[in-house]
Scaffold this motif. Sequence first.
Motif, mmCIF file in Angstrom:
data_model
loop_
_atom_site.group_PDB
_atom_site.id
_atom_site.type_symbol
_atom_site.label_atom_id
_atom_site.label_comp_id
_atom_site.label_asym_id
_atom_site.label_seq_id
_atom_site.Cartn_x
_atom_site.Cartn_y
_atom_site.Cartn_z
ATOM 1 N N PHE A 176 0.829 -1.211 0.000
ATOM 2 C CA PHE A 176 0.000 0.000 0.000
ATOM 3 C C PHE A 176 0.864 1.262 0.000
ATOM 4 O O PHE A 176 0.583 2.217 -0.704
ATOM 5 N N GLY A 177 1.903 1.244 0.799
ATOM 6 C CA GLY A 177 2.761 2.420 0.935
ATOM 7 C C GLY A 177 3.877 2.442 -0.093
ATOM 8 O O GLY A 177 3.918 1.613 -1.009
ATOM 9 N N ASP A 178 4.806 3.388 0.067
ATOM 10 C CA ASP A 178 5.952 3.471 -0.845
ATOM 11 C C ASP A 178 6.891 2.298 -0.610
ATOM 12 O O ASP A 178 7.509 1.785 -1.544
ATOM 13 N N ILE A 179 6.980 1.905 0.666
ATOM 14 C CA ILE A 179 7.907 0.835 1.036
ATOM 15 C C ILE A 179 7.273 -0.024 2.118
ATOM 16 O O ILE A 179 6.563 0.468 2.995
ATOM 17 N N GLY A 180 7.520 -1.345 2.045
ATOM 18 C CA GLY A 180 7.119 -2.264 3.104
ATOM 19 C C GLY A 180 8.374 -2.781 3.783
ATOM 20 O O GLY A 180 9.340 -3.150 3.115
ATOM 21 N N ALA A 181 8.386 -2.789 5.121
ATOM 22 C CA ALA A 181 9.553 -3.276 5.868
ATOM 23 C C ALA A 181 9.157 -4.532 6.632
ATOM 24 O O ALA A 181 8.198 -4.518 7.408
ATOM 25 N N PHE A 182 9.893 -5.610 6.392
ATOM 26 C CA PHE A 182 9.585 -6.912 6.996
ATOM 27 C C PHE A 182 10.748 -7.389 7.865
ATOM 28 O O PHE A 182 11.904 -7.140 7.536
#
Length: 380
Positions: A176-182
């Motif tokens: 959804f966002g600019d970046i996903g952090a996992f």
Amino acid sequence: MKTKIPPIDLQAEFREIAPAVAKRTQAVLTRGRYILGREVRTFETNFARFTGAQYALGVASGSDALLLGLMALDLKPGDEVITTPFTFIATATMIARLGAKPVFADIEPDTFNLNPDLIQRKITKRTRGIIPVHLYGNPCRIDEIVRLAKRNGLFVVEDCAQACGATFRGKEVGTFGDIGAFSFYPTKTIGAAGDAGAVTTQSKKLYEKLKSLARHGEDGAFHSYRHVRIGINSRLDELQAAVLNIKLKHLPKWNRTRRELAKCYDQLLKKGTGNNSLPVPFFEVPHETPNAKSIYHQYTLRVQNRDELRNYLNQQGIASTVYYPLPLHLQPCFRYLGYREGSLPQAEQASHEVLSLPLYPQISADKQKTVVSVLQRFLS
Ligand SMILES: *Cc1c(COP(=O)(O)O)cnc(C)c1O
């Protein structure tokens, strides 16, 4: 004899995959290529497919995933980023690491996630972005947050550390966002045998920049020794990637099981295990965000006499956990931000009332029943 019930059981999980892990890690060791080999490439491809993201980059940890995301978005000293005070410390310290200022907006009392309705009033001329967290595996109201961000020209970095595979309106978090952090910290729903993480994005430009930043700002090929920006060293190891490649195949099944186990707790807690039902006002079961599918990284109750209940469960051999006992705006490391007790009342109340029950894909129905009957004994 008393049953001992742990909060999670990584040994039971390992038993499911042990032969595959032995074979695959042995192959890595035999090949002698430990950095950026075929396991990492395979994982990045499969992880992008799993999350529905255009691009995925393996990195050294979930914290680095956040840091690199913010670096790629050019977060600068003096900038402000709005986030939740009710999360793991890294969500906010990665903002501060870059000299920017974390600005905390309070949470929703039912889901414990960042409340979109409270974000607008925190926006100033210096605000650059928002970091929502999908806490306990339950997606936040990400559509509203992204809409608000677009309207105000802000970026969104989704902290998906606890929510790998969770969806909102049928779409995976992290897209959804600019970046996903996992994060693939061992206790996350997909954990490595050590530290590991990943960043996802839909933008080729951001992906190239993230990759360069994670490899000391190198330009193009690995070991070109031409550095066009100041980066860090944050790579996913080949050995960790081998373990993650195996676990990723199990993740859809594990996530489904987590949802079923959560429903089972819901039912047991509603009905009780015997004839007498539980005094419901004493606790609240988790609220799933409307239109979202939680993967129940945690099954978290709200209980008024939390600490007493926790001690009692502990005496009975049942390990429960508190995420998180001190909200971030009251952490000693953020004293300089000037928040006080009472600044963010919902997060503060939650920190006194949340209690996560044991939940992992390998937990037995009997163990779940034991947890609930002990809880019932305490309350009656
Ligand atoms: C675990 C976690 C992180 C950090 O991940 P690491 O891999 O431990 O660095 C960040 N945010 C949240 C919400 C987490 O739960």
